[in-house]
Scaffold this motif. Structure first.
Motif, PDB file in Angstrom:
ATOM      1  N   GLY A  10       0.711  -1.268  -0.506  1.00 14.51           N
ATOM      2  CA  GLY A  10       0.268   0.054  -0.088  1.00 14.51           C
ATOM      3  C   GLY A  10       0.855   1.225   0.025  1.00 14.51           C
ATOM      4  N   ILE A  11       2.066   1.145   0.957  1.00  9.27           N
ATOM      5  CA  ILE A  11       2.284   2.498   0.857  1.00  9.27           C
ATOM      6  C   ILE A  11       3.422   2.969  -0.921  1.00  9.27           C
ATOM      7  CG2 ILE A  11       5.156   3.602   1.895  1.00  9.27           C
ATOM      8  CD1 ILE A  11       3.732   2.270   4.773  1.00  9.27           C
ATOM      9  N   GLN A  12       4.019   1.152  -1.667  1.00 10.74           N
ATOM     10  CA  GLN A  12       4.585   1.450  -2.504  1.00 10.74           C
ATOM     11  C   GLN A  12       3.388   2.060  -3.505  1.00 10.74           C
ATOM     12  OE1 GLN A  12       6.378  -1.743  -3.153  1.00 10.74           O
ATOM     13  NE2 GLN A  12       8.448  -1.654  -1.958  1.00 10.74           N
ATOM     14  N   SER A  13       2.487   1.681  -3.267  1.00 15.13           N
ATOM     15  CA  SER A  13       1.603   1.718  -4.361  1.00 15.13           C
ATOM     16  C   SER A  13       1.633   3.801  -4.377  1.00 15.13           C
ATOM     17  CB  SER A  13       0.129   1.740  -4.108  1.00 15.13           C
ATOM     18  OG  SER A  13      -0.857   2.435  -2.714  1.00 15.13           O
ATOM     19  N   VAL A  14       1.772   4.328  -3.849  1.00 21.33           N
ATOM     20  CA  VAL A  14       1.685   5.656  -3.963  1.00 21.33           C
ATOM     21  C   VAL A  14       2.713   6.070  -4.565  1.00 21.33           C
ATOM     22  CG1 VAL A  14       1.853   7.783  -2.690  1.00 21.33           C
ATOM     23  CG2 VAL A  14       0.770   6.419  -1.520  1.00 21.33           C
ATOM     24  N   SER A  15       2.641   7.198  -5.517  1.00 16.46           N
ATOM     25  CA  SER A  15       3.635   7.426  -6.671  1.00 16.46           C
ATOM     26  C   SER A  15       4.734   7.978  -5.542  1.00 16.46           C
ATOM     27  CB  SER A  15       2.843   8.240  -7.929  1.00 16.46           C
ATOM     28  OG  SER A  15       2.533   9.220  -7.197  1.00 16.46           O
ATOM     29  N   ARG A  16       6.051   8.444  -7.110  1.00 18.62           N
ATOM     30  CA  ARG A  16       6.895   8.312  -6.449  1.00 18.62           C
ATOM     31  C   ARG A  16       6.751   9.838  -6.092  1.00 18.62           C
ATOM     32  NH1 ARG A  16      11.534   8.408  -3.063  1.00 18.62           N
ATOM     33  NH2 ARG A  16      13.261   9.304  -3.553  1.00 18.62           N
ATOM     34  N   GLY A  17       6.104  10.692  -6.962  1.00 14.75           N
ATOM     35  CA  GLY A  17       5.587  11.814  -6.922  1.00 14.75           C
ATOM     36  C   GLY A  17       5.266  12.960  -5.924  1.00 14.75           C
ATOM     37  N   GLN A  18       4.723  12.078  -5.395  1.00 15.94           N
ATOM     38  CA  GLN A  18       4.072  12.302  -3.769  1.00 15.94           C
ATOM     39  C   GLN A  18       5.193  12.522  -3.278  1.00 15.94           C
ATOM     40  OE1 GLN A  18       0.569  13.674  -3.097  1.00 15.94           O
ATOM     41  NE2 GLN A  18       0.328  12.553  -5.231  1.00 15.94           N
ATOM     42  N   ASP A  19       5.736  11.803  -2.520  1.00 17.73           N
ATOM     43  CA  ASP A  19       6.896  11.908  -1.672  1.00 17.73           C
ATOM     44  C   ASP A  19       7.972  13.368  -2.131  1.00 17.73           C
ATOM     45  OD1 ASP A  19       8.721  10.574   0.274  1.00 17.73           O
ATOM     46  OD2 ASP A  19       9.669  10.109  -1.133  1.00 17.73           O
ATOM     47  N   GLU A  20       8.461  12.931  -3.465  1.00 19.79           N
ATOM     48  CA  GLU A  20       8.828  14.411  -3.359  1.00 19.79           C
ATOM     49  C   GLU A  20       7.926  15.747  -3.328  1.00 19.79           C
ATOM     50  OE1 GLU A  20       9.582  13.539  -7.872  1.00 19.79           O
ATOM     51  OE2 GLU A  20      11.190  11.921  -7.780  1.00 19.79           O
ATOM     52  N   ALA A  21       7.237  15.299  -3.618  1.00 19.36           N
ATOM     53  CA  ALA A  21       6.443  17.110  -3.024  1.00 19.36           C
ATOM     54  C   ALA A  21       6.515  17.409  -2.239  1.00 19.36           C
ATOM     55  CB  ALA A  21       4.594  16.868  -4.032  1.00 19.36           C
ATOM     56  N   ALA A  22       5.882  16.054  -1.035  1.00 18.70           N
ATOM     57  CA  ALA A  22       6.437  16.606   0.252  1.00 18.70           C
ATOM     58  C   ALA A  22       7.096  16.815   0.623  1.00 18.70           C
ATOM     59  CB  ALA A  22       5.629  15.403   0.847  1.00 18.70           C
ATOM     60  N   ALA A  23       8.613  16.252   0.070  1.00 16.66           N
ATOM     61  CA  ALA A  23       9.867  17.086   0.532  1.00 16.66           C
ATOM     62  C   ALA A  23      10.203  18.493   0.164  1.00 16.66           C
ATOM     63  CB  ALA A  23      10.832  16.348  -0.126  1.00 16.66           C
ATOM     64  N   ALA A  24       9.127  18.581  -1.000  1.00 17.04           N
ATOM     65  CA  ALA A  24       9.466  20.466  -1.753  1.00 17.04           C
ATOM     66  C   ALA A  24       9.395  21.090  -0.815  1.00 17.04           C
ATOM     67  CB  ALA A  24       8.797  20.289  -3.338  1.00 17.04           C
ATOM     68  N   LEU A  25       7.729  20.177   0.237  1.00 14.76           N
ATOM     69  CA  LEU A  25       7.190  21.525   0.398  1.00 14.76           C
ATOM     70  C   LEU A  25       7.983  21.612   2.047  1.00 14.76           C
ATOM     71  CD1 LEU A  25       3.507  20.374   0.646  1.00 14.76           C
ATOM     72  CD2 LEU A  25       4.463  22.464   0.149  1.00 14.76           C
ATOM     73  N   GLY A  26       9.139  20.676   2.430  1.00 14.90           N
ATOM     74  CA  GLY A  26       9.861  20.877   3.563  1.00 14.90           C
ATOM     75  C   GLY A  26       9.274  19.579   4.573  1.00 14.90           C
ATOM     76  N   LEU A  27       8.457  18.725   4.287  1.00 16.95           N
ATOM     77  CA  LEU A  27       8.325  18.152   5.418  1.00 16.95           C
ATOM     78  C   LEU A  27       9.328  17.418   5.606  1.00 16.95           C
ATOM     79  CD1 LEU A  27       5.002  16.906   4.128  1.00 16.95           C
ATOM     80  CD2 LEU A  27       5.425  18.752   5.825  1.00 16.95           C
ATOM     81  N   ASN A  28       9.312  16.450   6.946  1.00 18.00           N
ATOM     82  CA  ASN A  28      10.395  15.615   7.510  1.00 18.00           C
ATOM     83  C   ASN A  28       9.483  14.259   7.376  1.00 18.00           C
ATOM     84  OD1 ASN A  28       8.968  14.726   9.766  1.00 18.00           O
ATOM     85  ND2 ASN A  28       9.850  16.157  11.054  1.00 18.00           N
ATOM     86  N   PRO A  29      10.924  13.521   7.155  1.00 18.35           N
ATOM     87  CA  PRO A  29      10.156  12.065   7.053  1.00 18.35           C
ATOM     88  C   PRO A  29       8.806  11.632   7.763  1.00 18.35           C
ATOM     89  CG  PRO A  29      12.510  11.700   7.032  1.00 18.35           C
ATOM     90  CD  PRO A  29      11.944  13.831   7.206  1.00 18.35           C
ATOM     91  N   LYS A  30       8.943  11.991   8.634  1.00 13.02           N
ATOM     92  CA  LYS A  30       7.654  11.061   9.690  1.00 13.02           C
ATOM     93  C   LYS A  30       7.237  11.680   8.895  1.00 13.02           C
ATOM     94  CE  LYS A  30       6.377  10.989  14.347  1.00 13.02           C
ATOM     95  NZ  LYS A  30       6.592  11.197  15.606  1.00 13.02           N
ATOM     96  N   GLN A  31       7.045  13.508   9.042  1.00 11.72           N
ATOM     97  CA  GLN A  31       5.554  14.227   8.529  1.00 11.72           C
ATOM     98  C   GLN A  31       5.487  13.302   6.988  1.00 11.72           C
ATOM     99  OE1 GLN A  31       7.244  18.159   8.363  1.00 11.72           O
ATOM    100  NE2 GLN A  31       5.610  18.544  10.993  1.00 11.72           N
ATOM    101  N   LYS A  32       5.917  13.485   6.509  1.00 10.29           N
ATOM    102  CA  LYS A  32       5.541  13.352   4.994  1.00 10.29           C
ATOM    103  C   LYS A  32       4.460  11.782   4.957  1.00 10.29           C
ATOM    104  CE  LYS A  32       9.796  13.187   3.051  1.00 10.29           C
ATOM    105  NZ  LYS A  32      10.845  12.756   2.226  1.00 10.29           N
ATOM    106  N   MET A  33       5.036  10.619   5.832  1.00 12.19           N
ATOM    107  CA  MET A  33       4.920   9.331   5.627  1.00 12.19           C
ATOM    108  C   MET A  33       3.219   9.621   6.680  1.00 12.19           C
ATOM    109  SD  MET A  33       4.537   6.476   5.650  1.00 12.19           S
ATOM    110  CE  MET A  33       6.459   6.196   5.307  1.00 12.19           C
ATOM    111  N   ASN A  34       3.602  10.234   7.561  1.00 11.13           N
ATOM    112  CA  ASN A  34       1.579  10.880   8.351  1.00 11.13           C
ATOM    113  C   ASN A  34       1.115  11.220   7.273  1.00 11.13           C
ATOM    114  OD1 ASN A  34       2.603   9.032  10.881  1.00 11.13           O
ATOM    115  ND2 ASN A  34       3.360  10.010  11.730  1.00 11.13           N
ATOM    116  N   LEU A  35       1.172  12.885   6.612  1.00  8.50           N
ATOM    117  CA  LEU A  35       0.711  13.805   6.131  1.00  8.50           C
ATOM    118  C   LEU A  35       0.287  13.424   4.837  1.00  8.50           C
ATOM    119  CD1 LEU A  35       1.656  16.709   8.103  1.00  8.50           C
ATOM    120  CD2 LEU A  35      -0.196  15.627   8.682  1.00  8.50           C
TER     121      LEU A  35
END
Length: 113
Positions: A4-29
């Motif tokens: 399920g986690i791998q089904s989320v596209s890589r772009g979502q992870d990159e977008a969260a990183a671009a917003l400045g979220l830390n890894p825990k925030q990226k995962m939870n939010l």
């Protein structure tokens, strides 16, 4: 969970990183709310399989779980009624598990809107 986690596209992870979220925030939010849509149905099946397989284990090797029914069967000879009660317990457990997981799935879909 991993699928399920791998089904989320890589772009979502990159977008969260671009917003400045830390890894825990990226995962939870970002990642987990999207992954839960994929995770819930198979997780429900796993819970129901666990319930059904535990009933098989009781029939095969765990008579202490149903010892009250066994005692009643031995003393009264009413096997059908005792087995029906055991079946009702497992049916109730399965239906309540399914109802809870359906409620949780619907709640998650409503929050996404």
């Amino acid at each position: 969970m991993r699928g399920g986690i791998q089904s989320v596209s890589r772009g979502q992870d990159e977008a969260a990183a671009a917003l400045g979220l830390n890894p825990k925030q990226k995962m939870n939010l970002v990642i987990l709310p999207q992954a839960m849509r994929v995770i819930i149905p198979p997780l429900t099946n796993q819970y129901l399989n666990l319930t059904k397989n535990s009933s098989l284990a009781v029939a095969v090797g765990y008579p202490d779980v149903v010892s009250i029914a066994n005692t009643t069967i031995n003393q009264s000879g009413r096997a059908v009624e005792c087995i029906a009660i055991i079946m009702l317990v497992y049916l109730t457990t399965s239906l309540s598990t399914s109802a809870f997981m359906n409620w949780y799935n619907q709640r998650g879909r409503i929050q996404e809107r």
